[in-house]
Design a protein around this motif. Sequence first.
Motif, short mmCIF file in Angstrom:
data_model
loop_
_atom_site.label_atom_id
_atom_site.label_comp_id
_atom_site.label_asym_id
_atom_site.label_seq_id
_atom_site.Cartn_x
_atom_site.Cartn_y
_atom_site.Cartn_z
N ALA A 366 0.80 -1.28 -0.01
CA ALA A 366 0.01 -0.14 0.05
C ALA A 366 0.95 1.20 0.09
O ALA A 366 0.51 2.27 -0.64
N ALA A 367 1.96 1.46 0.78
CA ALA A 367 3.04 2.31 0.73
C ALA A 367 3.27 2.60 -0.49
O ALA A 367 3.36 3.79 -1.11
N THR A 368 3.99 1.51 -1.32
CA THR A 368 4.43 1.58 -2.56
C THR A 368 3.55 2.18 -3.68
O THR A 368 3.68 3.16 -4.29
N LEU A 410 -10.85 1.43 -11.59
CA LEU A 410 -11.05 0.05 -11.16
C LEU A 410 -9.94 -0.18 -9.95
O LEU A 410 -10.15 -0.92 -9.21
N SER A 411 -8.84 0.64 -10.21
CA SER A 411 -8.00 0.37 -8.95
C SER A 411 -8.41 0.99 -7.82
O SER A 411 -8.47 0.44 -6.55
N PHE A 412 -9.30 1.99 -7.67
CA PHE A 412 -9.89 2.43 -6.55
C PHE A 412 -10.73 1.57 -6.06
O PHE A 412 -10.71 1.47 -4.92
N ALA A 413 -11.86 0.95 -6.95
CA ALA A 413 -12.66 0.12 -6.53
C ALA A 413 -11.93 -1.08 -5.78
O ALA A 413 -12.64 -1.80 -4.95
N GLY A 414 -10.76 -1.48 -6.33
CA GLY A 414 -10.49 -2.64 -5.80
C GLY A 414 -9.42 -2.58 -4.56
O GLY A 414 -9.74 -3.35 -3.62
N HIS A 415 -8.79 -1.25 -4.36
CA HIS A 415 -8.19 -0.98 -3.17
C HIS A 415 -9.26 -0.77 -2.09
O HIS A 415 -9.03 -1.17 -0.95
N ILE A 416 -10.33 -0.27 -2.16
CA ILE A 416 -11.12 0.10 -1.13
C ILE A 416 -11.98 -1.19 -1.00
O ILE A 416 -12.49 -1.15 0.17
N ASP A 423 -8.67 -6.16 8.13
CA ASP A 423 -8.82 -5.61 9.62
C ASP A 423 -7.50 -4.81 9.90
O ASP A 423 -6.42 -5.37 9.50
N GLY A 424 -7.71 -4.06 10.73
CA GLY A 424 -6.26 -3.35 11.35
C GLY A 424 -5.73 -2.53 10.28
O GLY A 424 -6.15 -1.51 9.80
N ARG A 425 -4.32 -2.49 10.70
CA ARG A 425 -3.48 -1.50 9.82
C ARG A 425 -3.45 -1.83 8.30
O ARG A 425 -3.39 -0.84 7.64
N ALA A 426 -3.58 -2.75 7.97
CA ALA A 426 -3.76 -3.28 6.48
C ALA A 426 -4.94 -2.41 5.75
O ALA A 426 -4.60 -1.96 4.98
N SER A 427 -6.05 -2.50 6.50
CA SER A 427 -7.24 -1.80 6.08
C SER A 427 -6.79 -0.18 5.74
O SER A 427 -7.35 0.38 4.97
N LEU A 428 -6.46 0.44 6.94
CA LEU A 428 -6.20 1.90 6.73
C LEU A 428 -5.12 2.13 6.02
O LEU A 428 -5.12 3.05 5.18
N SER A 429 -3.91 1.17 5.61
CA SER A 429 -3.09 1.56 4.61
C SER A 429 -3.52 1.62 3.33
O SER A 429 -3.08 2.43 2.50
N LEU A 430 -4.49 0.52 2.86
CA LEU A 430 -4.93 0.63 1.47
C LEU A 430 -5.88 1.85 1.17
O LEU A 430 -6.13 1.91 0.16
N VAL A 431 -6.34 2.64 2.26
CA VAL A 431 -6.98 3.60 1.85
C VAL A 431 -6.25 4.79 1.05
O VAL A 431 -6.92 5.47 0.43
N ALA A 432 -5.11 4.91 1.44
CA ALA A 432 -4.31 5.68 0.78
C ALA A 432 -4.18 5.80 -0.61
O ALA A 432 -4.43 6.59 -1.47
N PRO A 433 -3.63 4.32 -1.26
CA PRO A 433 -3.68 4.29 -2.80
C PRO A 433 -5.26 4.30 -3.28
O PRO A 433 -5.40 4.68 -4.27
N ALA A 434 -6.15 4.18 -2.53
CA ALA A 434 -7.39 4.19 -2.90
C ALA A 434 -7.99 5.49 -3.01
O ALA A 434 -8.52 5.94 -4.12
#
Length: 754
Positions: A366-368, A410-416, A423-434
């Motif tokens: 997600a950071a990358t 489509l990238s936005f839909a997939g990331h969100i 759950d947890g930090r992984a969920s919050l991190s994916l919000v950034a690229p979305a």
Amino acid sequence: MPADNTPRNVDNGTVNGRERQRGSVPSFLFISFVLFMLTNHSGDEFLARHQYQDALRSLSYQLSNFTAWRNGTESDFSLPDVDVTAQPLVDFFLHHGHLQDPSRASYHPNITGFLRGEGSAHHITLPSLAGETVPWKPLAVEYTSELNITEASERAGSWNWTASEKVALSLVEKPTVDPQTGQRLSHDVALAHGRIEFTDINTSDELRLEFEAIHFITSGSFYGFALPNGRQIDIRLLSSLVPEPHKNATADMIKPEIEARIKKLQQLIDDGNIVVDPDAPNPDEGIKTNCSFTFQAHLVPSKVPQYLMTELEEEIQKPTGASTVEPPRIAVDALFLSKDCGILYEIHEAEGLRSRTFFRKVTTYAATAGIVYLILLFLLIRQMEISRTPSGIARVSRWTLLFQATMDSLSFAGHITFAILFDGRASLSLVAPAFLACTLFIHEAQFAILVYQVQLPEDSVPTVQPTPNVINPPTEAAPTVIAPSLPVVGPPQQPPAAATNAATTETSGLLLFWRFITSDPQIKVWLALFLFVIVLVRVILSPVMGVLYVAFSYSSIWMPQIIRSARRGRGSGLSKEYLLGTSACRVYLMLYFLVCPKNVLEVQPRRWTWLLAMFVFAQVGVVLLQDQFGPDFFLPARFKQVNVYDYHPVLPLPDAEAPEQSLGDCAICMDAILIDSTSGFLHAMQKRMVGGGATARKSYSLAPCHHLFVSEILILLFMYGALSHGYSKHTECLEKWLAIKNICPQCRRPLPPL
């Protein structure tokens, strides 16, 4: 019209000024509508609520009967008889776990996460094994001796088991606790549930089974059931699968688990938190298989002492930063048996990845990805600043922008979607690229609409070069220019009032609405983009269609721009940093998912992806070469049919003895275009202009509507002093005007690019 002294560069479209801000309301409404359509499952939620309520009633019934059975009172529940013919067949394929020396080896106490491996299926009915000489044939024939072959074939369905060589499991383990005290009931027994997916290597189709199992930690063994998605597993029957010494321990786990599930379901229903299962079976697709399986699995022991394994597990569950042993490899052997279908499926050392390790991997991705989308957004904004004028926008292909907009949507839909599932930090991190992908999508869509509006009139501009009829002037008179006959570009003639009224009367409301939609360029583009995204979201659910879409979209990123430049005879106007940077970022994301074998989605590598990446950069090379050597440099001579309007036809000069040496009035600033007759160079330049000198002709511009402008500075004439200050102050009038609007300042008709 007052002179505009703001410096502009028409070639790259830069301008030191402010543009009129466009409203963002259509963009906001469009995004809101798309999100509503993509996330609106009111009908599905209604059905899911009923399914939750049915499951709650079923669990309550199971609990009451199981409790009565455990208490020895009258009950409708009883354990089925043990199939003594199954265990010899299982023992042939699967070596059961045994207690390891705790000082030398141990098993993973929890393998919550994901496992992937390869497997093979065997049809174990007597007709299928006819002519086979495998050593386990007698055991299989005895196991399926009472099986009805016709019924077994019907239950097996249309799924091709022999082609299901790839298998993936997602598994969740949790200890069972006493609902009264909250204490763990057993440190050696845990319940596991999850999903197993079989993949057909020929069609890439998938078959999903749900499973429930009991895990004996000391021996590293699993016993469980697996049923097709949509069929509920009765966990009370797990006691019938385990060895006799473990039956009571297994039965003790069942009641607290059922009570916990009832409590959770009731809480979800009361809170209205109804989750629609996206993988629920579709009745329209038919049933792939109706086979029910029992399975046994065994962990491959690790060479880590028991005490170090315990420390590692505690650090994984409750990280403190303490140094522990390197996590050992997770590997599982498993065997699935279906007596009602006569199928045996064995899995060979499926490798596992703990969920917490996977979530750290997702966070890194997600950071990358966030950095990549931030670069893409920065490059797009820079390009929009460069191509902000009509002259710069006229060079850009809107289809290039629309292709990228659909990819980012489509990238936005997939990331969100993954952010919601995790759950947890992984969920919050994916919000950034979305969020960045959504912002990039909005900017690309808005820029595409602006490009569409600017380029809309260009089809109405005549591309045939007018050849003015020049009549040589008499000695004592001023020259006369006879304007060429050109088609008049303007609004179509209005029909008679009676016909208009009749047509209006017969026009339906739906047709009026359609005309309203098609009359607004913004609505047309937003509607087309919306329909395309909706259809694409539905189609992309198929793995094969998803790969085809990626191949098509990436192979067409710059192709529309190449075609437009070749057809219009003009360069792209796209900066090198935008072309190279955007291509590098897009290709990086594509290579991550289609080349990296350890990507977060576990997509299998495709070797043709490298060819696709090279083709993308080949397109970039063509765009850059078009700006350097001409838009149609790569086309054979017979295909070079671009007929660009020439603003510099041959025009006669005024008579040398006329009192005012003027070519006329500039159609923009309305001042006379004076020529200094004192220059000795004038006579030579007159001959060059009348004779058609290309350099001299570029000092003026004749629009298709026959209005005359001054277009470019003739540096050579300044060097020889052939032009007066009165002429030079009119230079670049037309360029400055076209940097603002692509219409004639007098008659308001569309003008072709200069």
